[in-house]
Write an enzyme that holds these catalytic residues in place. Structure first.
Site, PDB file in Angstrom:
ATOM      1  CG  LEU B 124      -1.728   1.306   1.558  1.00  0.00           C
ATOM      2  CD1 LEU B 124      -2.651   1.561   0.562  1.00  0.00           C
ATOM      3  CD2 LEU B 124      -2.346   1.164   3.028  1.00  0.00           C
ATOM      4  N   GLY B 130       1.527   7.622   3.147  1.00  0.00           N
ATOM      5  CA  GLY B 130       1.845   6.660   4.268  1.00  0.00           C
ATOM      6  C   GLY B 130       0.574   6.739   4.887  1.00  0.00           C
ATOM      7  CG  ASP B 239     -10.789  -2.091  10.437  1.00  0.00           C
ATOM      8  OD1 ASP B 239      -9.977  -0.975  10.816  1.00  0.00           O
ATOM      9  OD2 ASP B 239     -12.037  -1.715  10.049  1.00  0.00           O
ATOM     10  NE  ARG B 267      25.159  -5.239  37.744  1.00  0.00           N
ATOM     11  CZ  ARG B 267      26.061  -5.290  37.431  1.00  0.00           C
ATOM     12  NH1 ARG B 267      26.980  -6.276  37.456  1.00  0.00           N
ATOM     13  NH2 ARG B 267      26.880  -3.954  37.747  1.00  0.00           N
ATOM     14  CD  GLU B 363      -0.671  -4.330   9.881  1.00  0.00           C
ATOM     15  OE1 GLU B 363      -1.818  -4.296  10.329  1.00  0.00           O
ATOM     16  OE2 GLU B 363       0.155  -5.128   9.505  1.00  0.00           O
TER      17      GLU B 363
END
Lengths: 261, 385
Positions: B124, B130, B239, B267, B363
C-alpha cells in the site's frame, strides 16, 4: 518400505535422584520424554518412508503412560504404533526387553528394517539393539550416520567408527541403531498433532504376544541390579608451599616421581 | 492469567513457543546483526503447519481465527519480532484473497500459502502516501484483457522474498480513494522489479523493500473484487490485521519483561540481587501490569473479530495503539534495568527496544489511529448508541 522404530520413554532430566532404600529412580516430578536418540531413529524412519513409500510403526515397551509418547510419534510422522504394556514386563533388563520387542516385531508382517537409537539416556547400555537383532536372527549395524541407498532387499549405509566411516551393504530385513549425526528431527506439525490426538494406540500384553512368562520382565532378566549409587568424589589436591622457585622445584620433583616427565 | 483458550489455541501457542525457543532463539542475534531473511525458520513454520492457521479449511488450511494468529505472532515475537512480522505479513498479504478473492483466485493461491510454499506481501505505502493512503500515485490503467501498473511502492514487508503481492493502485485517478483497486501480482511478472532494500533500526530479520512497476501487465482475472473497491478492502484488511500488530507488541514486551526479571535476579549490587531493591521491583511490577493489560485487550479484540462483528475499526485500533505504546515503554524499562549491559548488543533487550518502535508506526501510526478512535467515539455519540 515397512519400517519399525523402537522408542523408549525416559526421565527428561540428567539430575535424577535415587531412592537409597530401594535403589530405584525417584520418578515423582520428573517429566518423561522420548529417549533423545530414538527421535533420530523415528525421523530417519519417516524420511525413508517419504523417500520410498511404505509405513512406519513405532513400538515401545513401557507403562501405560508411554501412550503419550507414541502419540507424539504419530505427530512426528509414524503411521501406527504398538505399546507393549503388562505388569509381567516390568523390571526387564536388556535381554528380556529385546526378547519382548522381538516377539512383537515378529507379528508385524513384512517389515524391512528395524531402527533403534544408539542407546537410551537412562540405562545407557546400547544393548537392546544388538540383542534384538540376535533374537530376530537379523544382521545388525550400530552407529549408522547415513543411509545412502535402499533397493529391494538391500541397503547401503554409512556408520561411524572411531577413526572415520564405514560403508556397509546389508541385506534386508536388518536392525540398525542410529547416531544423532544422521538427521535433525522435524518439529511436530499441527495436522500431525490433531491426527495424533484421535489415534488409537493398541496395547499388546504378554497374553496377546503369547510369550513365555519366564522370558519376560524380571523373571526373564539375566541380570539383577544390586545397587545404584553415586561414586564418591575424592579429590587429592595439594597446595604447594614456599616461594615461586620452591614451588616449581617441588612440582618438578613430584612430576618426575609420578613419571609424568 | 486464565484466558480460556480452546484446545487448538493452546496447541498452536505451545507449538509456536517451541519453535521460537528451539529454532529462533539460537539465531536471533545473528539474524539481526546480518539483517538476514529467516528462510530456514519460515520452512520450520511451514512444516509445522502454522501458515495453515489463517487459511480456511476448504483451501488446505486449518481455519483458525484472529486469536489463533495473534497467539502465534505473540509467541514468535517474544523471541524475535523480525521473524514474527515476516510470518504475520504473509497473513496480511493473503487477507484480500481470502476475504474478497474469487473462487479461482482462492484455489490458485491459498493452498500454496497454507503450505508455506509461497509467502505473500501487502503493498500500500508509497513515498507520498503513508498515513494518508489517499495520496496514492501508482496507477493501473485499463487495457484489453487487463491492467497496466506503473509506480513505486515503498517499505514493503516481505518484498523480494514473497511470491504473491496484493498491490493497491489507482484505476481512476479522478475519484481519489474511490478510484483505488487491489491486484494480485506474482513475483516474476514482466515489468515488476525490486528496488532498494531498507536498512532498519529494528525487526532487521524481516525484509523491507521497494516494489517497482514499469508497464507491468496484470491480467483481468487478477483484480481483487471490483474496480474501485481497493480502498475499502484496505481498510478492512488493516482492521483485521491490527490486533496482530498488538500481539507482536505484547510478545516483544513479554520477552523484555522476562529478560529483565532474570537479569534482576542474578545481577548483584550492594551485596544483593537488584530485584531486592524496591526501585527495581516497582519498575518490574509496572512492566508486568502493562504487559498483561495489553495482552488482555489484544485477546479481547481478537475474540471480537472472531465473533464476526462487522465494525471493528475502533477496537482493533485500540489493541494496536495500546500494546505498541506498552511495548515501547516496557522494552525501554528493560534496557534500564539491565543498565550498561542492556545497552550492549551482547544482551537481547536493546534489540527488543529497537524492534518495539516500529509497532507504534506501521499499520497506521498511533497518532492517526487515536484520531480514528476519536472519530468513532463522536459518530457513536451522534448515533446515540
Amino acid at each position: 518400505m515397512n519400517i519399525v522404530v523402537c522408542l523408549k520413554q525416559v526421565p527428561g532430566t540428567t539430575q535424577v535422584k535415587i531412592n537409597p532404600q530401594t535403589n530405584t529412580l525417584i520418578r515423582q516430578d520428573i517429566k518423561n520424554i522420548v529417549n533423545p536418540f530414538d527421535t533420530y531413529a523415528l525421523e530417519e524412519g519417516v524420511r525413508l518412508k517419504e523417500r520410498y513409500g511404505g509405513k512406519v510403526t513405532a513400538i515401545s515397551m513401557g507403562p501405560p503412560q508411554a501412550e503419550g509418547m507414541l502419540r507424539e510419534a504419530i505427530a512426528a510422522g509414524a503411521d501406527q504404533t504398538i505399546l507393549l504394556s503388562d505388569r509381567a514386563f516390568a523390571g526387564a533388563d536388556t535381554l528380556a526387553t529385546a526378547y519382548t520387542l522381538a516377539q512383537a516385531i515378529k507379528k508385524i508382517e513384512g517389515y524391512d528394517l528395524v531402527i533403534c537409537g544408539r542407546q537410551t539416556i537412562d540405562g545407557d547400555t546400547g544393548q537392546v539393539g544388538p540383542e534384538l537383532a540376535e533374537e530376530l536372527g537379523l544382521p545388525f549395524i550400530a552407529y549408522v550416520n547415513k543411509i545412502e541407498e535402499t533397493t529391494t532387499g538391500q541397503m547401503r549405509i554409512q556408520r561411524m567408527i572411531e577413526e572415520g566411516h564405514e560403508l556397509i551393504e546389508t541385506p534386508l530385513p536388518a536392525v540398525i541403531s542410529v547416531v544423532k549425526e544422521i538427521n535433525v528431527p522435524r518439529l511436530p506439525s499441527l495436522r500431525g498433532i490433531i491426527k495424533a490426538k484421535d489415534a488409537i494406540i493398541p496395547v499388546w500384553t504378554a497374553h496377546n504376544l503369547g510369550v513365555d512368562p519366564s522370558m519376560v520382565g524380571l523373571d526373564g532378566s539375566a541380570t539383577r541390579v544390586v545397587k545404584i549409587f553415586f561414586p564418591e568424589r575424592v579429590r587429592h589436591g595439594e597446595k604447594l608451599q614456599g616461594d615461586l622457585e620452591d614451588q616449581v622445584a617441588s612440582l618438578i620433583e613430584k612430576l618426575r616421581k609420578s613419571r609424568v616427565i | 492469567m486464565e484466558y480460556l483458550l480452546n484446545e487448538q489455541q493452546k496447541l498452536v501457542k505451545n507449538l509456536a513457543r517451541k519453535i521460537a525457543e528451539e529454532r529462533i532463539l539460537p539465531v536471533r542475534a545473528d539474524l539481526d546483526e546480518r539483517e538476514e531473511f529467516p528462510w530456514a525458520i519460515m520452512k520450520d513454520l511451514a512444516d509445522s503447519d502454522l501458515f495453515r492457521i489463517f487459511v480456511p479449511e476448504e483451501y488446505e488450511g486449518l481455519g483458525g481465527g484472529c486469536l489463533d494468529l495473534c497467539l502465534i505472532v505473540e509467541e514468535l515475537s517474544r523471541v524475535c519480532s523480525g521473524v514474527a512480522v515476516t510470518y504475520a505479513a504473509s497473513a496480511l498479504g493473503s487477507f484480500a484473497i481470502r476475504q474478497f478473492g474469487t473462487e479461482e483466485q482462492k484455489k490458485k493461491y491459498l493452498p500454496d500459502i497454507a503450505a508455506g510454499k509461497r509467502l505473500t506481501a501487502f503493498a500500500l505505502t508509497e513515498a507520498s502516501a503513508g498515513t494518508d493512503a489517499t495520496a496514492l500515485r501508482t496507477t493501473a490503467e485499463k487495457v484489453a484483457g487487463g491492467y497496466v501498473l506503473n509506480g513505486t511502492k515503498q517499505f514493503i514487508t516481505n518484498g523480494g522474498e514473497a511470491e504473491i503481492y496484493t498491490v493497491i493502485a489507482l484505476t481512476d485517478k479522478t475519484k481519489g480513494p474511490r478510484g483505488a483497486s487491489a491486484f494480485l501480482v506474482d513475483k516474476g511478472t514482466p515489468g515488476f522489479s525490486f528496488g532498494k532494500k531498507e536498512k532498519k533500526l529494528g525487526i532487521r530479520a524481516s525484509a523491507t523493500i521497494e516494489l517497482i512497476f514499469r508497464d507491468c501487465f496484470i491480467p483481468e482475472v487478477n483484480i481483487v473484487g471490483r474496480e474501485g473497491m481497493g480502498f475499502i478492502q484496505t481498510l478492512h484488511t488493516l482492521d483485521w490485521s491490527r490486533p496482530g500488530i498488538g500481539a507482536q507488541a505484547v510478545g516483544v514486551a513479554q520477552g523484555a519483561l522476562e529478560a529483565a526479571v532474570d537479569y534482576a535476579r542474578q545481577r548483584v549490587q550492594f551485596g544483593h540481587p537488584i530485584i531486592a531493591l524496591p526501585a527495581v521491583q516497582t519498575i518490574l511490577a509496572d512492566m508486568a501490569i502493562q504487559v498483561e493489560a495489553a495482552r488482555a485487550l489484544v485477546y479481547a479484540v481478537a475474540r471480537t473479530v472472531d465473533s464476526g462483528a462487522k465494525k471493528i475499526t475502533e477496537e482493533s485500533a485500540m489493541a494496536k495503539v495500546f500494546s505498541s505504546d506498552v511495548a515501547m515503554e516496557v522494552t525501554t524499562k528493560a534496557v534500564q534495568i539491565f543498565g550498561g549491559a542492556g545497552y550492549m548488543r551482547d544482551f537481547p533487550v536493546e534489540k527488543m527496544m529497537r524492534d518495539a518502535k516500529i509497532t507504534q508506526i506501521y499499520e497506521g501510526a498511533n497518532e492517526m489511529l487515536r484520531i480514528t478512535i476519536a472519530a468513532e467515539l463522536r459518530k457513536r455519540r451522534g448515533r446515540r448508541e
